[in-house]
Design an enzyme around this catalytic site. Structure first.
Site, short mmCIF file in Angstrom:
data_model
loop_
_atom_site.label_atom_id
_atom_site.label_comp_id
_atom_site.label_asym_id
_atom_site.label_seq_id
_atom_site.Cartn_x
_atom_site.Cartn_y
_atom_site.Cartn_z
CB THR A 344 -0.92 -0.22 1.33
OG1 THR A 344 -1.67 -1.17 1.33
CG2 THR A 344 -1.66 1.18 1.30
N GLY A 426 1.15 -1.42 5.15
CA GLY A 426 1.60 -2.93 5.85
C GLY A 426 0.56 -3.62 6.24
N GLY A 427 -0.61 -3.67 5.79
CA GLY A 427 -1.68 -4.70 6.04
C GLY A 427 -1.93 -4.64 7.64
#
Length: 532
Positions: A344, A426-427
């Site tokens: 992202t 980073g999820g």
């Protein structure tokens, strides 16, 4: 100690320097922070294609000069052909990671741009859309060097990714990933952005670009149809907000995991006085994360299908009860479960009138589904992986349903009037990295650049690592690691002083009175801050 760039009037920050420069140029032209972010969003889609693109989704937080904060939810729903039966009949036990069957949701990012562009004009913005997209068009047409970040990444399901329609000819050189510095042009994507600049952003869904996109998706075998594209519109919603002792923090409501980000901060504050950069600091945030994620996984789903009011979990009594269950001397057990990876970009901008923007744009995994549409050069996301083929779970696959999203940009207003725009990629790590940056700056008084630069940890799984450990960079204090281990945390040292696995974060702070803006972006990325 890293120095923080300081700007007298306005600034922006991005994980690639060309995106930051695009935003700076718009601010220099007299554009507002939303217009600057539109230029950055378009540019980053061209120069950082492994991390995001216009075939993905986006979430916005915008704070106006009057202090009102609003969100834009620009995430596309599952296509009308994306049924559980379809995937079961094709022999899938789970949604595939790559390819046309992974490209199962509408791309929402451009819809968010359209809504944001309207807000920009309401705030007095008058710069032509074609100008806002011009840097992106130029970079796509002339080419830019492949970034070090892209060159060092090893995407998941690598062979499958390289075999997807359009990927090899778009992103590989002699069948291999290019080295950093290799010049690459994306002419089809440049032409698409140029068309949107002249015809308007709605063209992506309901015009010439939309028709071409839908035709290519149909030919590839995606379950997203032309009708799905034509029906999509981004949505403006009220943000989730949490009042802390020294700040009010904002984030996005479901399907974003913004609830978890706010819960972590609310729980941590209730753990009492904790010294910074100690094992107790890390332990408190880790344990707060575990409890916030349990709530998130049970609650967060499509906004229109919520069974619980997300704000109720931010009520003082609820946070007090959750915090009381945290032991400061022992790590709690945590169930192993599928967790969200994701690549992202987070970017921020603040202008001279105090308009602040926090924005995240993503195609989910690196290069998303890997499907590159030939007519438009768009790489389509694989955000539909967040769905399940089990109809009984919180987020089952269903046509028209929005997927669960790890994306969650953050804003905060401190008690003394400082305004923070911050976030990270980073999820599952996004809320954790936000909490580390926020507490270091707002709670413990670190400098802007120092708060972003400082060594980080991640509880849970990350790229290529299935273990539910506490992962730390080499710079993490060895005595802190030892103390965390004694508490029962399994600590894993990743190797390297700075790790991509621990996020590309950014932070901007506008000071009241003189309007001075401090801004920085992560040394773990290829970007920085720029301003006027």
């Amino acid at each position: 100690m890293p120095e923080t760039p300081v700007f007298s009037r306005a600034a922006c920050a991005a994980p690639h320097h060309l995106a930051a420069e695009a935003g700076r140029a718009i601010l220099e032209e007299g554009g507002n922070a939303v217009e600057a972010m539109l230029a950055m969003a378009a540019t980053i889609a061209v120069v950082y294609p492994h991390m995001n693109g216009i075939g993905g989704d986006g979430f916005w937080l915008i704070r106006g000069p009057n202090g009102v904060v609003r969100t834009i939810e620009a995430c596309g729903p599952a296509g009308s052909l994306a049924t559980i039966r379809r995937y079961r009949d094709k022999g899938f036990e789970a949604i595939p990671e790559r390819g046309p069957d992974a490209a199962l949701t509408v791309a929402g990012a451009i819809g968010g741009w359209a809504l944001a562009h309207g807000i920009a004009r309401d705030l007095g913005g008058r710069l032509p859309l074609a100008l806002l997209l011009s840097d992106a068009v130029r970079h796509g047409r002339e080419g830019v060097p492949v970034s070090p970040s892209e060159a060092r990444y090893v995407p998941k399901e690598l062979d499958t990714l390289h075999d997807q329609p359009g990927f090899r000819e778009t992103f590989l050189v002699d069948g291999k990933p290019p080295k950093a510095g290799t010049k690459r042009a994306l002419p089809a994507l440049a032409a698409t952005l140029e068309q949107l600049g002249h015809a308007g952003l709605e063209d992506f869904y309901r015009g010439d670009v939309g028709r071409e996109v839908a035709a290519d998706l149909e030919r590839a075998g995606s379950p997203v149809t032309r009708g799905d594209m034509e029906r999509f519109r981004a949505v403006s919603r009220a943000p989730l907000a949490l009042k802390l002792s020294g700040a009010t923090v904002y984030n996005c409501p479901p399907p974003s995991q913004g609830l978890a980000a706010l819960m972590i901060l609310g729980l941590y504050e209730r753990l009492g006085q904790i010294r910074p950069e100690t094992a107790a600091h890390s332990h408190g945030l880790i344990e707060a994360t575990k409890r916030a994620f349990r709530v998130r996984d049970a609650v967060v789903t499509d906004f229109d299908r919520l069974r619980h009011d997300p704000a109720s979990f931010l009520a003082p009594e609820r946070l007090e009860a959750e915090a009381a269950a945290i032991r400061m001397d022992r790590a709690s057990p945590y169930p192993v479960r599928p967790v969200g990876d994701g690549d992202t970009v987070w970017m921020g901008a603040i202008d001279q009138n105090g308009v602040a923007v926090s924005y995240i744009q993503s195609v989910y995994w690196e290069f998303g589904s890997g499907l590159v549409l030939p007519g438009t050069g768009i790489t389509w996301q694989n955000r539909g992986l967040a769905f399940s083929l089990d109809p009984k779970v919180v987020n089952p696959l269903e046509p028209g349903r929005r997927p669960f999203h790890t994306l969650n940009p953050a804003l905060a207003v401190l008690a003394d009037g400082r305004v923070m725009s911050y976030g990270s990629m980073g999820g599952d790590g996004q809320p954790q990295f936000q909490a580390q940056v926020f507490t270091r700056y707002a709670t413990y008084g670190m400098g802007v650049a120092e708060a972003v630069d400082a060594p980080r940890f991640l509880f849970g799984r990350t790229w290529g690592a299935e273990s539910m450990t506490v992962k730390v960079e080499d710079r993490f204090d060895s005595s802190c690691i030892a103390a965390l281990s004694r508490m029962g945390h399994e600590v894993e040292e990743l190797g390297g002083a700075y790790s991509d696995s621990l996020g590309h974060a950014g932070l901007l702070v506008r000071h009241p009175g003189n309007g001075r803006v401090e801004a920085t972006h992560d040394p773990r990325s290829d970007g920085g801050a720029a301003g006027i």
